[in-house]
Design a protein around this motif. Structure first.
Motif, PDB file in Angstrom:
ATOM      1  N   SER A  16       0.819  -1.218   0.000  1.00  0.00           N
ATOM      2  CA  SER A  16       0.000   0.000   0.000  1.00  0.00           C
ATOM      3  C   SER A  16       0.850   1.264   0.000  1.00  0.00           C
ATOM      4  O   SER A  16       0.339   2.358  -0.229  1.00  0.00           O
ATOM      5  N   ARG A  17       2.150   1.109   0.319  1.00  0.00           N
ATOM      6  CA  ARG A  17       3.037   2.285   0.369  1.00  0.00           C
ATOM      7  C   ARG A  17       4.475   1.785   0.356  1.00  0.00           C
ATOM      8  O   ARG A  17       4.723   0.575   0.305  1.00  0.00           O
ATOM      9  N   LEU A  19       8.255   0.647  -0.265  1.00  0.00           N
ATOM     10  CA  LEU A  19       8.889  -0.165  -1.308  1.00  0.00           C
ATOM     11  C   LEU A  19       7.888  -1.107  -1.963  1.00  0.00           C
ATOM     12  O   LEU A  19       7.950  -1.350  -3.176  1.00  0.00           O
ATOM     13  N   GLY A  41      -3.894   0.273   5.328  1.00  0.00           N
ATOM     14  CA  GLY A  41      -3.821   1.395   4.393  1.00  0.00           C
ATOM     15  C   GLY A  41      -4.603   1.168   3.107  1.00  0.00           C
ATOM     16  O   GLY A  41      -4.043   1.164   2.008  1.00  0.00           O
ATOM     17  N   TYR A 158      15.496  -6.176  14.877  1.00  0.00           N
ATOM     18  CA  TYR A 158      15.217  -6.147  13.434  1.00  0.00           C
ATOM     19  C   TYR A 158      16.315  -6.887  12.657  1.00  0.00           C
ATOM     20  O   TYR A 158      16.027  -7.716  11.789  1.00  0.00           O
ATOM     21  N   ARG A 195       7.403   6.482   5.624  1.00  0.00           N
ATOM     22  CA  ARG A 195       7.611   6.152   7.045  1.00  0.00           C
ATOM     23  C   ARG A 195       8.796   6.916   7.634  1.00  0.00           C
ATOM     24  O   ARG A 195       8.718   7.471   8.728  1.00  0.00           O
TER      25      ARG A 195
END
Ligand SMILES: NC(=O)c1ccc[n+]([C@@H]2O[C@H](COP(=O)([O-])OP(=O)(O)OC[C@H]3O[C@@H](n4cnc5c(N)ncnc54)[C@H](OP(=O)(O)O)[C@@H]3O)[C@@H](O)[C@H]2O)c1
Length: 253
Positions: A16-17, A19, A41, A158, A195
């Protein structure tokens, strides 16, 4: 159009956004029929779909939480009912990526990342691979990160999950190769998306990062999309189990 993906069916998670949206657009520009998955989104996903349709391509938005087994099963059923068997699976979705020092790090912080970079890929692969095996063809493309090569302080939650994602990629490539399925990972460098801008990434930080790259600039979302299109195309038919760094030469492994 450099690579021809005419009529191939691609599912991009988290499109939706960021990459994922660029990857969806580039796949569609190469001729693929693209399932644009989103979580919250909806408007963003519909914008991506409209853009693709306006350009003469085929796409549709599909809501699902890709961390949830039942939702993944529903997502795959809906996409296949609409477009036919999924031939290209792009594992891109991510949630928030908090920076946490080791003093504050909890197992939950790690699990939150593993939900996106291990659980979700496993759920999606399990839903899609049987059909790929039957057809003896398929492309699985993970969106990893350069951070696993580098190590990043206060980001081990992460970074370790991104490492696990590479481990899945390599093992699945060996396991699925005999079935005609390739599995690769695109490892982007820092590519500022909405983001980062909303989290207040500074111009100085971007310039500093770019100065450390041999190509002396930041990458663009379309450049990540182009790498995915390549790996999905016939040109990449003999490439599997690889990590393709798309980061201006910042990492050399
Ligand atoms: N951008 C970079 O600099 C960079 C660098 C290296 C690697 N990467 C990797 O590239 C991938 C995309 O990152 P990004 O920066 O483009 O992220 P982003 O802009 O934050 O986009 C995340 C996407 O994931 C979706 N999503 C979130 N939770 C979901 C869920 N539970 N189920 C399904 N979709 C969900 C979001 O959908 P909604 O908007 O609908 O909620 C959104 O479309 C990630 O794997 C990331 O680790 C990015």
């Amino acid at each position: 159009m450099v690579h021809d993906l005419s009529k191939r069916v691609a599912l991009v998670t988290g499109a939706s956004r960021g990459l994922g949206a660029a990857i969806a657009r580039r796949l569609a520009a190469a001729g693929a029929r693209v399932a644009v998955n989103y979580f919250a989104g909806r408007e963003g996903a519909e914008r991506v779909v409209e853009d693709i349709r306006r350009g003469g391509g085929e796409a549709e938005a599909f809501q699902a939480d890709v961390r949830d087994e039942r939702e993944v099963a529903r997502l795959v059923d809906e996409v296949q009912a609409r477009f036919g068997p999924i031939e290209v699976l792009v594992l891109n979705a991510t949630g928030p990526q908090p920076h946490v020092t080791i003093d504050e790090l909890t197992w939950q912080h790690c699990l939150d990342q593993l939900e996106f970079f291990v659980k979700s890929p496993v759920l999606l692969a399990r839903a899609v691979v049987p059909g790929m095996k039957e057809r003896r063809a398929g492309r699985i493309i993970q969106i990893g990160s350069e951070v696993f090569e580098q190590g990043v302080p206060a980001f081990s939650n992460y970074v370790s999950a991104k490492g696990a994602q590479l481990g899945l990629t390599r093992s699945w490539a060996v396991e699925l190769g005999p079935h005609g399925i390739t599995v690769n990972l695109v490892a982007p460098g820092w590519v500022p998306v909405e983001r980062h801008l909303s989290e207040g990434a500074s111009q100085a930080a971007m310039e500093g990062y770019a100065a450390g790259n041999p190509l002396r600039r930041l990458g663009t979302p379309d450049e990540i999309g182009d790498a995915v299109v390549f790996l999905a195309s016939d040109a990449a038919r003999f490439i599997t189990g690889q990590k393709l760094s798309v980061n201006g030469g910042r990492t050399l492994a």
